[in-house]
Enzyme design. Structure first.
Site, PDB file in Angstrom:
ATOM      1  N   ARG A 106       5.697 -12.664   1.355  1.00 23.01           N
ATOM      2  CA  ARG A 106       5.093 -12.823   2.599  1.00 23.01           C
ATOM      3  C   ARG A 106       4.178 -14.132   2.664  1.00 23.01           C
ATOM      4  O   ARG A 106       3.684 -14.438   1.676  1.00 23.01           O
ATOM      5  CB  ARG A 106       4.391 -11.587   3.197  1.00 23.01           C
ATOM      6  N   ASP A 139       0.642 -10.959   6.993  1.00 22.24           N
ATOM      7  CA  ASP A 139       1.228 -10.255   5.940  1.00 22.24           C
ATOM      8  C   ASP A 139       2.808  -9.506   6.261  1.00 22.24           C
ATOM      9  O   ASP A 139       3.094  -9.087   5.462  1.00 22.24           O
ATOM     10  CB  ASP A 139       0.332  -9.094   5.414  1.00 22.24           C
ATOM     11  N   ASN A 140       2.915  -9.603   7.662  1.00 18.64           N
ATOM     12  CA  ASN A 140       4.345  -9.349   8.068  1.00 18.64           C
ATOM     13  C   ASN A 140       5.209 -10.448   8.190  1.00 18.64           C
ATOM     14  O   ASN A 140       6.183 -10.356   9.099  1.00 18.64           O
ATOM     15  CB  ASN A 140       4.165  -8.330   9.366  1.00 18.64           C
ATOM     16  N   ASP A 159      -2.474   7.034   2.856  1.00 15.31           N
ATOM     17  CA  ASP A 159      -2.104   7.861   1.887  1.00 15.31           C
ATOM     18  C   ASP A 159      -0.639   7.557   0.956  1.00 15.31           C
ATOM     19  O   ASP A 159       0.024   8.267   0.346  1.00 15.31           O
ATOM     20  CB  ASP A 159      -1.747   9.271   2.610  1.00 15.31           C
ATOM     21  N   GLY A 160       0.005   6.197   1.253  1.00  8.78           N
ATOM     22  CA  GLY A 160       0.958   5.526   0.707  1.00  8.78           C
ATOM     23  C   GLY A 160       2.259   6.244   1.349  1.00  8.78           C
ATOM     24  O   GLY A 160       3.392   5.885   0.817  1.00  8.78           O
ATOM     25  N   GLY A 207       0.696  -1.232  -0.091  1.00  9.37           N
ATOM     26  CA  GLY A 207      -0.044  -0.122  -0.014  1.00  9.37           C
ATOM     27  C   GLY A 207       0.745   1.369  -0.013  1.00  9.37           C
ATOM     28  O   GLY A 207       0.301   2.406  -0.303  1.00  9.37           O
ATOM     29  N   ARG A 208       2.301   0.956   0.319  1.00 11.96           N
ATOM     30  CA  ARG A 208       2.996   2.137   0.252  1.00 11.96           C
ATOM     31  C   ARG A 208       4.296   1.974  -0.002  1.00 11.96           C
ATOM     32  O   ARG A 208       5.289   2.436   0.226  1.00 11.96           O
ATOM     33  CB  ARG A 208       2.813   3.029   1.731  1.00 11.96           C
TER      34      ARG A 208
END
Ligand code: AMP
Ligand code: MG
Length: 509
Positions: free
Chosen positions: A202, A275-276, A144-145, A116-117
């Protein structure tokens, strides 16, 4: 019409610099790029360039990571690379993209997430290079990325600190900052970390395709990961010679080893969502992490984690839970539930073996394992927890005490001195046949003098806000060599100040 309004897929480098009159410049790093993830095809990512970040400046740089990439040190001084890593100039040979993944967050299925960023530039010298905080992507959801300066400095320093401690981790080449404002709980400024790892894949990448029943893509991804990173799974005869079960078993082993190191060194990750979790068993996505000050098994370092799901002592069980989620995703390829469960069974024995091995080394026990070692360690941890003893200082003082056979500075750390004395008698007996000099030498190489305590990071961050970058550089130097004495910096190996316990770090960064 500005190019960006054409949509994210069409985003081009449109920095203010280029937009005015400068010819469109491409930065040449001299690195040879082989972008293997890119070759997986568009089901796995959206191709897009990083978003421009105005007036970037260097915040921190790692020469060790430059060496890993084969990047000449001068480039880390150059304005051209600074602009490129801020997203203001394309880098020749890269094929930037944001990858798609899903995952379980705080125990719940969260559906599609994705970079996402972050923006994967490509692969050089066998290492993927990724910008984190590089702007909006199709996976930004409500965000907001961007990444804030504070969290970027923490990620940069902690990546290199973990490597310095001998713990598997993604690495960080540099942080570039900008005065561009981003809104969090308060207004902060943006920054970009350049991260480096053999792969940023991941558990969530596998969960993504399994959840959508996209089995061809799931197989493509698994075959890619096996061929590149776990080639012996192709020929393994264990687990019915099933390559995917072998992959699961190897990821299980690496994850267990990684978490055993976290527990031994007192590292709390803070957001162990699937996801981490790296498919390579690397510590990844440094957010609200913390190195323990006082030893507290129930310590929760993430202000957002009200229920304490990711409390320090729960990390091994959570890692195992996350591996179940990975197993579930791989099941359509493994095609045999019993085999998948068998692969996961290695978690506990590997974790316990490696953890005990590390704790024995921390205690300086050099010879063969004895039955009593487990209890000696467990009873010590009980005492540390009961008296909230500072974890890093305890181990470092113990190492020196073994060297000079003077235990008063260790004893001083405890409130319940008789309890410590009783434990120390058992410890002395255990070490009676050992060479104390040798034991202490071993201990001083596993019990760090310098750890990235929250307050040290906080002080370096405050200095950077005043445009003083020297504290980040000094801290990096100490954390790269955390077992060395560095006598001039001894004040940074002391107890945390009172205000340290007031620091609150949350997921939003
Ligand atoms: P994290 O908790 O940092 O691992 O992030 C979870 C998900 O949220 C990932 O998909 C991130 O890429 C995304 N994310 C986090 N912060 C932002 C942000 N400021 N803008 C866009 N996406 C973000
Ligand atoms: Mg993440």
């Amino acid at each position: 019409m500005p190019l960006q309004t054409l949509g994210l897929n069409a985003r081009r480098h449109n920095s203010p610099m280029n937009a005015v009159s400068e010819p469109f410049q491409i930065h040449h790093t001299g690195l040879a790029w082989h972008n293997q993830f890119h070759r997986l095809g568009s089901d796995f990512y959206t191709a897009l360039a990083p978003q421009a970040l105005p007036a970037p400046y260097w915040v921190g740089r790692s020469l060790a990571v430059a060496d890993l990439l084969g990047l000449p040190h001068e480039q880390l001084q150059s304005d051209a690379l600074l602009q490129a890593l801020a997203g203001n100039q394309p880098i020749s040979g890269t094929q930037p993209l944001a990858s798609v993944y899903s995952g379980h967050q705080f125990g719940q299925w969260a559906g599609q997430l994705g970079d996402g960023r972050a923006c994967l530039l490509g692969e050089a010298n066998g290492l993927e290079v990724q910008l984190k905080g590089s702007g909006l992507t199709p996976y930004s959801r409500m965000g907001d990325g961007r990444a804030v300066l504070r969290s970027s400095i923490r990620e940069f320093l902690c990546s290199e600190a973990m490597h310095g401690l001998g713990i598997a981790t993604t690495r960080a080449l540099c942080v570039v900052g900008s005065d561009e404002e981003v809104a969090r709980e308060s207004l902060e400024t943006a920054a970009v970390v350049t991260r480096v790892a053999p792969s940023f894949i991941r558990f969530g990448h596998f969960e993504h395709f399994a959840a959508r029943n996209q089995l061809a893509q799931l197989k493509t991804l698994a075959d890619y990961v096996i061929a590149r990173y776990y080639p012996d799974c192709q020929t393994a005869v264990t687990l019915n010679a099933n390559p995917y079960a072998n992959l699961l078993q190897q990821v299980t082993g690496r994850t267990a080893i990684m978490v055993a190191h976290w527990q031994a060194v007192g590292f709390c990750h803070g957001v162990m969502n699937t996801d981490n979790m790296s498919i390579l068993g690397l510590t990844i996505d440094y957010g609200p992490f913390q190195f323990l000050d006082a030893y507290d098994p129930g310590h929760i370092c993430n202000h957002t984690d009200r229920g304490g799901r990711y409390a320090f002592a729960r990390q091994p069980d959570i890692a195992h839970w996350n591996l179940y989620a990975l197993a579930q995703a791989l099941l359509p390829l493994i095609e045999d539930q019993a085999l998948a469960l068998q692969a996961l069974d290695s978690f506990k024995p590997v974790f316990e073996r490696v953890w005990l091995q590390l704790m024995r080394a921390k205690l300086g026990l050099p010879d063969a394992v004895r039955d009593e070692d487990q209890a000696l360690t467990a009873d010590l941890l009980k005492l540390l927890a009961q008296d909230r003893v500072d974890y890093a200082i305890f181990w470092r003082r113990l190492s020196h005490a073994v060297a000079n056979q003077h235990f008063a500075p260790v004893r001083d750390l405890f409130l319940d001195r008789p309890a410590f004395d009783a434990w120390q008698m058992r410890y002395a007996e255990r070490l009676v046949t050992a060479d104390h000099g040798q034991a202490a030498a071993l201990m001083l190489k596993i019990n760090p003098k310098y750890v990235l305590r929250n307050y040290l990071g906080e002080m370096a961050i405050e200095a950077v806000k005043a445009k003083d970058f020297s504290q980040v550089a000094n801290l990096l130097m100490l954390l790269e060599h955390p077992f060395d004495e560095h006598p001039a910096f001894a004040s940074q190996a002391g107890f945390p100040p009172d205000w340290a316990s007031q620091i609150e770090i949350s997921c939003s960064s």
